[in-house]
Design an enzyme around this catalytic site. Structure first.
Site, PDB file in Angstrom:
ATOM      1  N   ARG A 266     -34.684  19.665 -43.539  1.00 30.43           N
ATOM      2  CA  ARG A 266     -36.113  19.548 -43.243  1.00 30.43           C
ATOM      3  C   ARG A 266     -36.913  20.565 -44.061  1.00 30.43           C
ATOM      4  O   ARG A 266     -36.437  21.659 -44.339  1.00 30.43           O
ATOM      5  CB  ARG A 266     -36.367  19.788 -41.759  1.00 30.43           C
ATOM      6  CG  ARG A 266     -35.660  18.815 -40.838  1.00 30.43           C
ATOM      7  CD  ARG A 266     -35.797  19.272 -39.397  1.00 30.43           C
ATOM      8  NE  ARG A 266     -35.024  18.423 -38.499  1.00 30.43           N
ATOM      9  CZ  ARG A 266     -34.817  18.702 -37.208  1.00 30.43           C
ATOM     10  NH1 ARG A 266     -35.341  19.803 -36.689  1.00 30.43           N
ATOM     11  NH2 ARG A 266     -34.103  17.900 -36.454  1.00 30.43           N
TER      12      ARG A 266
ATOM     13  N   ASP B 251     -40.924  22.443 -44.374  1.00 28.64           N
ATOM     14  CA  ASP B 251     -42.139  22.742 -43.619  1.00 28.64           C
ATOM     15  C   ASP B 251     -43.366  22.127 -44.283  1.00 28.64           C
ATOM     16  O   ASP B 251     -43.310  21.657 -45.425  1.00 28.64           O
ATOM     17  CB  ASP B 251     -42.350  24.264 -43.546  1.00 28.64           C
ATOM     18  CG  ASP B 251     -41.255  24.971 -42.772  1.00 28.64           C
ATOM     19  OD1 ASP B 251     -40.628  24.331 -41.911  1.00 28.64           O
ATOM     20  OD2 ASP B 251     -41.038  26.166 -43.034  1.00 28.64           O
TER      21      ASP B 251
ATOM     22  N   ARG C 238     -39.040  31.852 -46.456  1.00 36.96           N
ATOM     23  CA  ARG C 238     -40.382  32.417 -46.525  1.00 36.96           C
ATOM     24  C   ARG C 238     -40.435  33.805 -45.893  1.00 36.96           C
ATOM     25  O   ARG C 238     -41.192  34.676 -46.354  1.00 36.96           O
ATOM     26  CB  ARG C 238     -41.371  31.465 -45.852  1.00 36.96           C
ATOM     27  CG  ARG C 238     -41.571  30.163 -46.640  1.00 36.96           C
ATOM     28  CD  ARG C 238     -42.363  29.146 -45.849  1.00 36.96           C
ATOM     29  NE  ARG C 238     -43.656  29.678 -45.444  1.00 36.96           N
ATOM     30  CZ  ARG C 238     -44.415  29.109 -44.504  1.00 36.96           C
ATOM     31  NH1 ARG C 238     -44.000  28.021 -43.869  1.00 36.96           N
ATOM     32  NH2 ARG C 238     -45.575  29.644 -44.190  1.00 36.96           N
TER      33      ARG C 238
END
Length: 261
Positions: A49, A51, A196
């Site tokens: 997945r 973001d 991140r």
């Protein structure tokens, strides 16, 4: 039959990969396009997945369907119904044992960062940005603390759904060309916001706000509050999963050649 697709996308317009009620996700757009092409509902499962705002150079999905088409027809037919910023790059028939997520041996990401006194313009939304100089040697030293199997709780988002915070980072590389930095990460899997959050810490070290050994302290703290703030999503690219050669799937897409460095 089971089909695997490789696709690339610009994540700026989407609320991430995973389907949501808004319909504004990459998965929603892909499944709508597949349904239009096949005239039946299609549910996909992805390799990893991404973001909101994060881009994909080779997302891999699989799905089961009772329909026979040439592989080139799957590509052209699905792309006919996709928006311009999402495109299926290849299609391959696979055996029922293949699983886009479960068969992945590793996953790879890259973060592209602009170091400039002036904010991005033509590459806005495609790169992260810092306006102060970065120390490459300090960031390289800090990154060494991340290699290996560790508990990455300090780099985990509160909404992360992973069963375990223990992951194995196999590689972190940092390179530079002109004003652009490229950070490459490869691991068996990643936690929600993990890269991140790592980027926020590496940049803090690069700016001199923290020492390289601080990253080891953050890792050992196993506390999200010990790390730097989550860095911007714009420069993050999912390069794709790594599979055993037995599946005979492409390792990259033409989008790789566009990525800086």
């Amino acid at each position: 039959m089971r089909l695997a697709l490789g696709l690339s996308y610009d994540g700026r317009a989407y609320q991430g990969w995973q389907s949501q009620l808004t319909g504004l996700t990459v998965q929603d757009k892909l499944e709508a396009a597949l349904a239009a092409f096949t005239t039946q509902p299609v549910t996909t499962l992805c390799a990893g997945r991404t973001d909101a705002g994060v881009h994909g150079l080779m997302q891999v999905v699989h799905f089961d369907i009772d329909m026979s088409r040439d592989m080139s027809s799957w590509v052209r037919g699905t792309n006919r119904y996709l928006p311009a910023n999402i495109a299926v790059q290849w299609a391959n028939e696979v055996t029922p044992e293949f699983h886009a997520r479960g068969s992945a041996l590793a996953r790879r990401y890259a973060y592209i960062l602009l170091e400039s006194a002036v904010r991005p313009s033509i590459d806005a939304g495609r790169v992260g940005w810092v306006f102060r100089p970065l120390d490459e040697q300090a960031m390289q030293a800090a990154a060494l603390h991340l290699i290996g199997e560790h508990d990455f709780t300090s780099f985990r988002a509160s909404a992360c759904q992973a069963l375990s915070p223990v992951k194995h980072i196999k590689r972190v590389s940092i390179t530079r060309r002109g004003a652009y930095w490229r950070f490459d990460f490869e691991a068996n899997a990643f936690l929600h916001h993990m890269i991140r959050n790592i980027m926020g810490c590496l940049i803090a070290v690069g700016h001199g706000a923290q020492t390289p050994d601080w990253l080891r302290e953050v890792l050992q703290a196993r506390d999200r509050k010990a790390a730097a703030p989550t860095f911007a999503p714009e420069g993050l690219y999912f390069l794709g999963p790594v599979y055993d050669p037995k599946w005979e799937l492409p390792e990259r897409t033409p989008a790789y050649d566009w990525l800086p460095l």
